[in-house]
Motif scaffolding. Structure first.
Motif, PDB file in Angstrom:
ATOM      1  N   SER A  28       0.814  -1.225   0.000  1.00  0.00           N
ATOM      2  CA  SER A  28       0.000   0.000   0.000  1.00  0.00           C
ATOM      3  C   SER A  28       0.843   1.269   0.000  1.00  0.00           C
ATOM      4  CB  SER A  28      -0.931   0.005   1.217  1.00  0.00           C
ATOM      5  OG  SER A  28      -0.201   0.296   2.399  1.00  0.00           O
ATOM      6  N   GLY A  29       2.086   1.146   0.446  1.00  0.00           N
ATOM      7  CA  GLY A  29       2.953   2.316   0.514  1.00  0.00           C
ATOM      8  C   GLY A  29       2.776   3.127   1.774  1.00  0.00           C
ATOM      9  N   ARG A  30       1.942   2.658   2.697  1.00  0.00           N
ATOM     10  CA  ARG A  30       1.716   3.383   3.943  1.00  0.00           C
ATOM     11  C   ARG A  30       2.978   3.371   4.806  1.00  0.00           C
ATOM     12  NH1 ARG A  30      -2.876   1.950   8.530  1.00  0.00           N
ATOM     13  NH2 ARG A  30      -2.368   3.655   9.949  1.00  0.00           N
ATOM     14  N   GLU A  31       3.194   4.432   5.576  1.00  0.00           N
ATOM     15  CA  GLU A  31       4.348   4.524   6.473  1.00  0.00           C
ATOM     16  C   GLU A  31       4.304   3.393   7.496  1.00  0.00           C
ATOM     17  OE1 GLU A  31       7.831   6.155   7.574  1.00  0.00           O
ATOM     18  OE2 GLU A  31       6.548   7.468   6.409  1.00  0.00           O
ATOM     19  N   ILE A  32       5.463   2.771   7.739  1.00  0.00           N
ATOM     20  CA  ILE A  32       5.572   1.676   8.709  1.00  0.00           C
ATOM     21  C   ILE A  32       6.669   1.998   9.702  1.00  0.00           C
ATOM     22  CG2 ILE A  32       6.138  -0.770   9.022  1.00  0.00           C
ATOM     23  CD1 ILE A  32       5.041  -1.286   6.228  1.00  0.00           C
ATOM     24  N   GLU A  33       6.362   1.861  10.986  1.00  0.00           N
ATOM     25  CA  GLU A  33       7.373   2.089  12.021  1.00  0.00           C
ATOM     26  C   GLU A  33       8.414   0.978  11.984  1.00  0.00           C
ATOM     27  OE1 GLU A  33       8.106   4.419  14.088  1.00  0.00           O
ATOM     28  OE2 GLU A  33       6.401   5.711  13.683  1.00  0.00           O
ATOM     29  N   SER A  34       7.962  -0.260  12.077  1.00  0.00           N
ATOM     30  CA  SER A  34       8.865  -1.409  12.091  1.00  0.00           C
ATOM     31  C   SER A  34       8.079  -2.680  11.814  1.00  0.00           C
ATOM     32  CB  SER A  34       9.580  -1.523  13.446  1.00  0.00           C
ATOM     33  OG  SER A  34       8.632  -1.707  14.490  1.00  0.00           O
ATOM     34  N   ILE A  35       8.806  -3.694  11.368  1.00  0.00           N
ATOM     35  CA  ILE A  35       8.216  -5.006  11.157  1.00  0.00           C
ATOM     36  C   ILE A  35       8.865  -5.969  12.143  1.00  0.00           C
ATOM     37  CG2 ILE A  35       8.047  -6.955   9.549  1.00  0.00           C
ATOM     38  CD1 ILE A  35       7.730  -4.942   7.312  1.00  0.00           C
ATOM     39  N   LEU A  36       8.044  -6.684  12.882  1.00  0.00           N
ATOM     40  CA  LEU A  36       8.519  -7.616  13.903  1.00  0.00           C
ATOM     41  C   LEU A  36       8.379  -9.032  13.378  1.00  0.00           C
ATOM     42  CD1 LEU A  36       6.684  -6.020  16.976  1.00  0.00           C
ATOM     43  CD2 LEU A  36       8.932  -5.427  16.048  1.00  0.00           C
ATOM     44  N   VAL A  37       9.489  -9.761  13.367  1.00  0.00           N
ATOM     45  CA  VAL A  37       9.495 -11.136  12.877  1.00  0.00           C
ATOM     46  C   VAL A  37       9.916 -12.061  14.014  1.00  0.00           C
ATOM     47  CG1 VAL A  37      10.442 -12.742  11.166  1.00  0.00           C
ATOM     48  CG2 VAL A  37      10.118 -10.329  10.569  1.00  0.00           C
ATOM     49  N   ALA A  38       9.122 -13.099  14.253  1.00  0.00           N
ATOM     50  CA  ALA A  38       9.452 -14.055  15.305  1.00  0.00           C
ATOM     51  C   ALA A  38      10.744 -14.790  14.962  1.00  0.00           C
ATOM     52  CB  ALA A  38       8.315 -15.059  15.495  1.00  0.00           C
ATOM     53  N   ALA A  73      -2.222 -10.331  21.650  1.00  0.00           N
ATOM     54  CA  ALA A  73      -3.327 -10.721  22.543  1.00  0.00           C
ATOM     55  C   ALA A  73      -3.956 -12.055  22.143  1.00  0.00           C
ATOM     56  CB  ALA A  73      -4.376  -9.623  22.591  1.00  0.00           C
ATOM     57  N   GLY A  74      -3.112 -12.999  21.729  1.00  0.00           N
ATOM     58  CA  GLY A  74      -3.598 -14.336  21.429  1.00  0.00           C
ATOM     59  C   GLY A  74      -4.086 -14.546  20.010  1.00  0.00           C
ATOM     60  N   ALA A  75      -4.155 -13.475  19.196  1.00  0.00           N
ATOM     61  CA  ALA A  75      -4.591 -13.632  17.807  1.00  0.00           C
ATOM     62  C   ALA A  75      -3.495 -14.327  16.993  1.00  0.00           C
ATOM     63  CB  ALA A  75      -4.915 -12.272  17.202  1.00  0.00           C
ATOM     64  N   ASN A  76      -3.865 -14.871  15.853  1.00  0.00           N
ATOM     65  CA  ASN A  76      -2.930 -15.639  15.032  1.00  0.00           C
ATOM     66  C   ASN A  76      -2.034 -14.705  14.211  1.00  0.00           C
ATOM     67  OD1 ASN A  76      -1.609 -17.602  13.583  1.00  0.00           O
ATOM     68  ND2 ASN A  76      -3.326 -18.029  12.219  1.00  0.00           N
ATOM     69  N   HIS A  77      -0.861 -14.410  14.722  1.00  0.00           N
ATOM     70  CA  HIS A  77       0.044 -13.470  14.041  1.00  0.00           C
ATOM     71  C   HIS A  77       0.902 -14.127  12.976  1.00  0.00           C
ATOM     72  CE1 HIS A  77       3.210 -15.202  16.529  1.00  0.00           C
ATOM     73  NE2 HIS A  77       2.501 -14.902  17.623  1.00  0.00           N
ATOM     74  N   GLN A  78       0.966 -15.455  12.961  1.00  0.00           N
ATOM     75  CA  GLN A  78       1.721 -16.197  11.939  1.00  0.00           C
ATOM     76  C   GLN A  78       3.204 -15.815  11.903  1.00  0.00           C
ATOM     77  OE1 GLN A  78      -0.988 -14.886   8.791  1.00  0.00           O
ATOM     78  NE2 GLN A  78      -1.434 -17.047   8.417  1.00  0.00           N
ATOM     79  N   GLY A  79       3.724 -15.361  13.029  1.00  0.00           N
ATOM     80  CA  GLY A  79       5.151 -15.074  13.121  1.00  0.00           C
ATOM     81  C   GLY A  79       5.571 -13.708  12.640  1.00  0.00           C
ATOM     82  N   ILE A  80       4.606 -12.842  12.337  1.00  0.00           N
ATOM     83  CA  ILE A  80       4.991 -11.521  11.824  1.00  0.00           C
ATOM     84  C   ILE A  80       3.928 -10.476  12.163  1.00  0.00           C
ATOM     85  CG2 ILE A  80       3.907 -11.769   9.536  1.00  0.00           C
ATOM     86  CD1 ILE A  80       6.588 -10.497   8.437  1.00  0.00           C
ATOM     87  N   ALA A  81       4.396  -9.256  12.421  1.00  0.00           N
ATOM     88  CA  ALA A  81       3.508  -8.137  12.708  1.00  0.00           C
ATOM     89  C   ALA A  81       4.192  -6.848  12.276  1.00  0.00           C
ATOM     90  CB  ALA A  81       3.167  -8.087  14.198  1.00  0.00           C
ATOM     91  N   ALA A  82       3.409  -5.789  12.135  1.00  0.00           N
ATOM     92  CA  ALA A  82       3.963  -4.493  11.741  1.00  0.00           C
ATOM     93  C   ALA A  82       3.358  -3.396  12.601  1.00  0.00           C
ATOM     94  CB  ALA A  82       3.693  -4.219  10.265  1.00  0.00           C
ATOM     95  N   ASN A  83       4.198  -2.443  12.969  1.00  0.00           N
ATOM     96  CA  ASN A  83       3.737  -1.267  13.701  1.00  0.00           C
ATOM     97  C   ASN A  83       3.578  -0.110  12.726  1.00  0.00           C
ATOM     98  OD1 ASN A  83       3.662  -2.068  16.525  1.00  0.00           O
ATOM     99  ND2 ASN A  83       5.871  -2.313  16.367  1.00  0.00           N
TER     100      ASN A  83
END
Length: 254
Positions: A28-38, A73-83
């Motif tokens: 999307s090109g939206r600004e991202i603070e950081s990407i967290l990878v398990a 909070a227990g949701a299925n993050h699949q090993g990755i998230a973005a702030n």
């Protein structure tokens, strides 16, 4: 393994989770603070996400899976998230243009490694009260405009321009070309109350533990200090910044 797509992400207080959701966020090109990878999640679609993130210059952090479990909070993050940031970033040019539009000499705060989000939020709050035209933060090794910063600023983030740059040294050189003096808040300098802050001024605030990096300090014009008469030898970064900001603001009201 990818899920069925019915609930592959959740956007809660700036957190986007799940492989599909993070991939679409990057596209999307939206600004991202950081990407967290398990830690250990370097296979399949995660590798494709990381490759795209690097291509777009996003900050990638490896974290324990337990941390992702907690913040999701227990949701299925699949090993990755973005702030994603709580507020849109400005540019250094925006800050300078804002000062010019007000007919005022630029008053800028530069944060060098402020890692505590509450400190950054407190600095933004005081900056708004003191008439600061904008704040400059580095892209790495500094808290970004997350939702803790937004909450701590108590609404001030809506009124203060914050620019995030890849290189603070280059940003300082740009400010110097605009006849802005660079003041380092550190030990061993002249007293803050005996310093002339007239004209364009940029105040550099260092990391909570390490202070201002030597490389950046060498680019500053003047070092200003607060007297320490107690048994401890340092102040909280946001407190020190606030004292000096108010002195700059006081001199401007003359």
């Amino acid at each position: 393994m990818e899920n069925d797509g019915k609930k592959d992400f959740r956007n809660n207080d700036g957190l986007v989770i799940g492989r599909n959701a993070v991939m679409e966020l990057l596209k999307s090109g939206r600004e991202i603070e950081s990407i967290l990878v398990a830690r250990g999640e370097l296979e399949g679609s995660v590798n494709r996400i990381i490759a795209l993130a690097r291509e777009k210059g996003a900050v990638i952090k490896t974290v324990d899976r337990k941390k992702l479990d907690f913040i999701s909070a227990g949701a299925n993050h699949q090993g990755i998230a973005a702030n994603v940031p709580a507020h849109e970033y400005s540019t250094v040019e925006d800050i300078l243009e804002y000062a010019e539009s007000r007919g005022e000499a630029p008053f800028i705060i530069i944060c060098d490694g402020i890692e505590d989000s509450r400190n950054l939020g407190a600095i933004i709050r005081t900056a708004e009260a003191c008439g600061v035209h904008g704040i400059i933060i580095p892209k790495r090794r500094n808290a970004g405009l997350n939702f803790v910063v937004s909450k701590t600023s108590c609404g001030a983030l809506e009124y203060v321009k914050v620019a995030r740059v890849p290189n603070l040294g280059a940003a300082i050189e740009k400010l110097k070309k605009e006849n802005i003096w660079i003041y380092a808040a550190d030990m061993g300098g002249r007293l803050w109350s005996e310093t002339d802050f007239s004209g364009g001024a940029a105040l550099v605030i260092g990391n909570e533990g390490k202070g201002i990096s030597e490389h950046l300090k060498s680019k500053c014009d003047i070092t200003v200090s607060l007297p320490m008469t107690g048994r401890i030898n340092s102040l909280n970064a946001s407190v020190a910044a606030g004292v000096i900001m108010y002195e700059i603001a006081r001199q401007r009201l003359k």
